[in-house]
Design a protein around this motif. Structure first.
Motif, short mmCIF file in Angstrom:
data_model
loop_
_atom_site.label_atom_id
_atom_site.label_comp_id
_atom_site.label_asym_id
_atom_site.label_seq_id
_atom_site.Cartn_x
_atom_site.Cartn_y
_atom_site.Cartn_z
N TYR A 1 -6.47 -7.82 2.99
CA TYR A 1 -5.98 -6.98 4.02
C TYR A 1 -5.70 -8.01 5.11
O TYR A 1 -6.21 -8.95 5.30
CB TYR A 1 -6.98 -6.05 4.64
CG TYR A 1 -6.19 -5.50 5.90
CD1 TYR A 1 -5.60 -4.30 5.86
CD2 TYR A 1 -6.98 -5.58 7.16
CE1 TYR A 1 -4.92 -3.42 6.77
CE2 TYR A 1 -6.43 -4.70 8.13
CZ TYR A 1 -5.47 -4.02 8.02
OH TYR A 1 -5.10 -3.14 9.03
N PHE B 1 -2.40 -5.10 -6.78
CA PHE B 1 -2.77 -3.79 -6.50
C PHE B 1 -2.75 -2.61 -7.55
O PHE B 1 -1.68 -2.78 -8.32
CB PHE B 1 -1.82 -3.31 -5.26
CG PHE B 1 -1.92 -1.92 -4.90
CD1 PHE B 1 -2.86 -1.58 -3.66
CD2 PHE B 1 -0.99 -0.81 -5.34
CE1 PHE B 1 -2.75 -0.43 -3.11
CE2 PHE B 1 -1.14 0.22 -4.72
CZ PHE B 1 -2.06 0.57 -3.75
N GLU C 1 0.71 -1.27 -0.13
CA GLU C 1 -0.07 0.08 0.05
C GLU C 1 0.83 1.12 -0.15
O GLU C 1 0.22 2.51 0.19
CB GLU C 1 -0.82 0.33 1.20
CG GLU C 1 -0.40 0.00 2.53
CD GLU C 1 -0.02 -1.31 3.03
OE1 GLU C 1 0.02 -1.64 4.28
OE2 GLU C 1 0.15 -2.25 2.27
N GLN D 1 -1.88 -4.19 3.49
CA GLN D 1 -2.75 -4.84 2.42
C GLN D 1 -1.99 -6.04 1.61
O GLN D 1 -0.52 -5.85 1.72
CB GLN D 1 -2.85 -3.72 1.43
CG GLN D 1 -3.83 -2.66 1.75
CD GLN D 1 -4.36 -1.68 0.62
OE1 GLN D 1 -4.37 -1.96 -0.31
NE2 GLN D 1 -4.63 -0.33 1.04
N ARG E 1 -7.91 1.37 3.42
CA ARG E 1 -7.27 2.40 2.12
C ARG E 1 -6.17 3.04 2.49
O ARG E 1 -5.91 3.17 3.82
CB ARG E 1 -8.10 3.32 1.54
CG ARG E 1 -9.90 2.80 1.15
CD ARG E 1 -10.52 3.97 0.70
NE ARG E 1 -11.11 4.61 1.99
CZ ARG E 1 -11.56 5.92 2.01
NH1 ARG E 1 -12.04 6.34 0.95
NH2 ARG E 1 -12.16 6.15 3.11
N ASN E 2 -5.09 2.95 1.56
CA ASN E 2 -4.03 3.81 1.77
C ASN E 2 -4.21 5.21 1.72
O ASN E 2 -5.47 5.70 1.37
CB ASN E 2 -2.99 3.31 0.83
CG ASN E 2 -2.83 3.90 -0.83
OD1 ASN E 2 -4.03 4.57 -1.22
ND2 ASN E 2 -2.10 3.56 -1.46
#
Length: 622
Positions: free
Chosen positions: A579, A590, A18, A586, A569-570
């Motif tokens: 996750y 991606f 992430e 994460q 979320r990042n």
């Protein structure tokens, strides 16, 4: 000629999955790390061999870093921050050093022309000494390229067979150090230094010299205009638009295909073997994405995807579950043994052997979305309706067979209950399509088949003692995919079997951290997917739970499930496939289309439920 090199040692734990930002031009993709390094770049297509592959190896496998020289020398660590500029995919990194502040804006240029990655450095205050270090290592880090200089331009040869070159343009002086291209420069307040890396077919003619400020303005305008088409006006619109932009970047514009993710082999377990290539167009994933885009105002993209899917399937002669973005049917899987993998997670795979599997649920995913598109755009209704009937006709020959299921199990095929539910959905949508006059077909035969499948699923896929449907016929285990199956309309949401299944899945697969497992795996054991080890929380499952809870009238619980999803979320609003709450990381490829679809679909369901529950003003007419 380019030469090959061997891999260095496996990397120690470093930047997290992430810790990257996404760039895209609706053809290819790049990931940019917090330290200003592009560590993954595929162009001109998502599935092109990576030019920078240190994401899955070491620095010897290619990267391009632009950052303050002090950071790269290790003598100081300046402060930094990053964001996307407005509603765009222009990634801006701000570097605050002792001597001043500079920003780097990174983007890939959408539209026609040569695929191009642009990096623009601008001084804000003071003077900042910067360095660009470009280490191209084509063919996933295996090849050390030959570099040629032409005035202020540098050509980077790609391996034989690609008949293309990369071209580096720069406002600053660039020197070759072996097979690396290095530039040291200083930016003062208001000064700009730009770099552009272009892919150009053929080896003789370079692309036109870029006008970088114009390309930045064009890219910003392109994505801002794309985002402005979003029809959502509810809460957290900024987060919704970011997820839509993430999906938009996964569209392969030349054909309309939508990839599952722009990366390969980012692990579902650090050090594990669940590492797969997601840079292809799955019909299931594409149907999910097209439905989400349609729901938020992007009907044109949804129809383009449907036409690509229909053409690809026709070329295959059967409903193959996935294709290359150009409609390619052959996606042979192989392992890249020179790459040590992300944090030692091997093997690194390209291609995907699942392309040859039978996955019955795909018929339903495709039929459901084609049916909805026909309702949304009457001009396409007859053409789409014919496709739905064709799907049901093909399904008649395979629905009764065991398959590999939605999770692409690499163990023995089974009669997965979710697959059978989606078989029912296929025939149900064909019946509805014919009844609506959008296609001709054997209506009585399809109605009888729909009833037959429904009865069989209830007889073999439902456990009355558990009060729930089960993962497969005869099993006593549950699977999160059952939620998706029920959301297809297989049962009304107030049916006790629907409610009982939601509660059983939440009870058996829910976790203390608010997420949902897709099924149970155990350390040291081979799981139902044919692989040993555990995995993280598969995020789309939590989205399905949120939707199902909303459907059965538990909106507060639905919001809680959605909040769990959004919390991981990042800082740029991006989600991977999974996750891991134990490490707070994460996992998986991606950014992942599934995870952003989960956010968007759950948001839409909750918003619709809230709209229905708003009381009418006093005195309103009935």
């Amino acid at each position: 000629m380019p030469r090959q090199h061997t891999a260095g040692p496996a990397p120690a734990a470093g930047p997290r999955i992430e810790d990257h930002g996404q760039l895209g031009d609706q053809k290819g993709s790049a990931l940019v790390r917090r330290d200003g390094s592009v560590v993954w770049l595929c162009m001109p297509r998502f599935d092109s061999p990576a030019v920078f592959a240190s994401l899955l190896g070491t620095e010897e496998h290619g990267f391009w870093q632009i950052a303050p020289a002090c950071l790269m020398d290790g003598t100081a660590v300046p402060g930094s921050g990053r964001r996307y500029v407005g509603d765009s995919l222009v990634l801006e990194t701000t570097w605050a050093c002792d001597t001043g502040t500079a920003v780097v804006r990174d983007f890939m240029v959408p539209g026609g022309g040569s695929p191009r990655l642009v990096r623009i450095v601008t001084g804000v205050t003071g003077a900042v000494a910067m360095r660009s270090l470009l280490r191209a290592r084509p063919d996933y880090g295996r090849t050390v390229p030959r570099i040629a200089a032409f005035d202020r331009r540098h050509a980077i040869d790609l391996p034989q067979g690609e008949d293309a070159r990369l071209w580096l343009d720069a406002d600053a002086r660039v020197r070759a150090e072996g097979a690396d291209l290095v530039s040291d420069f200083t930016v003062t307040a208001g000064e700009t230094v730009a770099f552009g890396l272009s892919w150009r077919e053929g080896v003789d003619s370079p692309p036109p010299v870029p006008v970088d400020d114009a390309l930045l303005a064009f890219t910003l305008d392109f994505w801002e205009a794309w985002a402005a088409r979003c029809t959502y006006t509810g809460p957290d619109r900024e987060a919704v638009v970011r997820s839509l932009l993430t999906l938009g970047a996964l569209i392969y514009a030349p054909t309309g295909a939508i990839v599952a993710a722009p990366t390969t082999s980012l692990p579902e377990e650090i050090g594990g073997t669940r590492n797969f290539d997601y840079r292809f167009g799955w019909l299931r994933d594409g149907a999910f994405a097209a439905g989400t885009l349609r729901r938020y105002g992007y009907l044109r993209e949804a129809v383009s995807w449907a036409m690509w899917a229909a053409q690809a399937a026709a070329r295959a002669g059967r409903l193959q579950i996935m294709f290359g973005v150009g409609g390619e049917t052959e996606l042979p899987e192989r392992e890249l043994d020179w790459l040590p993998g992300y944090e030692g997670s091997k093997p690194v795979r390209i291609g995907n052997a699942a392309a040859g599997q039978l996955q019955v649920d795909v018929y339903g995913d495709l039929a459901m979305e084609l049916h909805e598109l026909a309702l949304a755009d009457g001009s396409w209704a007859r053409r789409l309706g014919a496709l739905v009937v064709a799907l049901a006709t093909e399904l008649e020959q395979v629905w009764h067979r065991p398959d590999s299921g939605i999770w692409e199990m690499r163990g023995p095929e089974q009669h997965f209950t979710h697959s059978k539910m989606m078989a029912w959905a296929t025939v149900d949508r064909a019946v509805r399509t014919i009844e609506a006059g959008h296609a001709d077909g054997p209506l009585d035969r399809f109605r009888a088949l729909r009833d037959k499948i429904h009865a069989e699923v209830y007889e073999h896929g439902y456990d009355s003692d558990l009060g729930s449907f089960t993962q497969s016929y005869g099993s006593r285990k549950v699977d999160a995919s059952l939620l998706h199956g029920l959301l297809s309309g297989f049962l009304p949401a107030d049916d006790k079997r629907f409610i009982g299944t939601v509660e059983a899945v939440q009870r058996e697969l829910g976790t203390d951290d608010g997420f949902l497992l897709r099924y149970r795996t155990h350390a040291g054991e081979v799981g139902p997917d044919g692989f040993a080890g555990e995995e993280g929380r598969f995020l789309i499952c939590t989205g399905w739970l949120s939707e199902a809870l909303a459907a059965i009238g538990r909106p507060d619980d639905a919001r809680t499930a959605l909040a769990s999803l959004l919390a991981v979320r990042n800082g740029l609003g991006l989600l991977a496939e999974e996750y891991d709450p134990a490490t707070g990381r994460q996992l998986g490829n991606f950014p992942q289309a599934f995870s952003h679809i989960a956010h968007l679909d759950a948001t839409a369901e909750i918003t619709a439920l809230d709209a229905c529950s708003i009381p009418e003003p006093a005195g309103a007419e009935s």
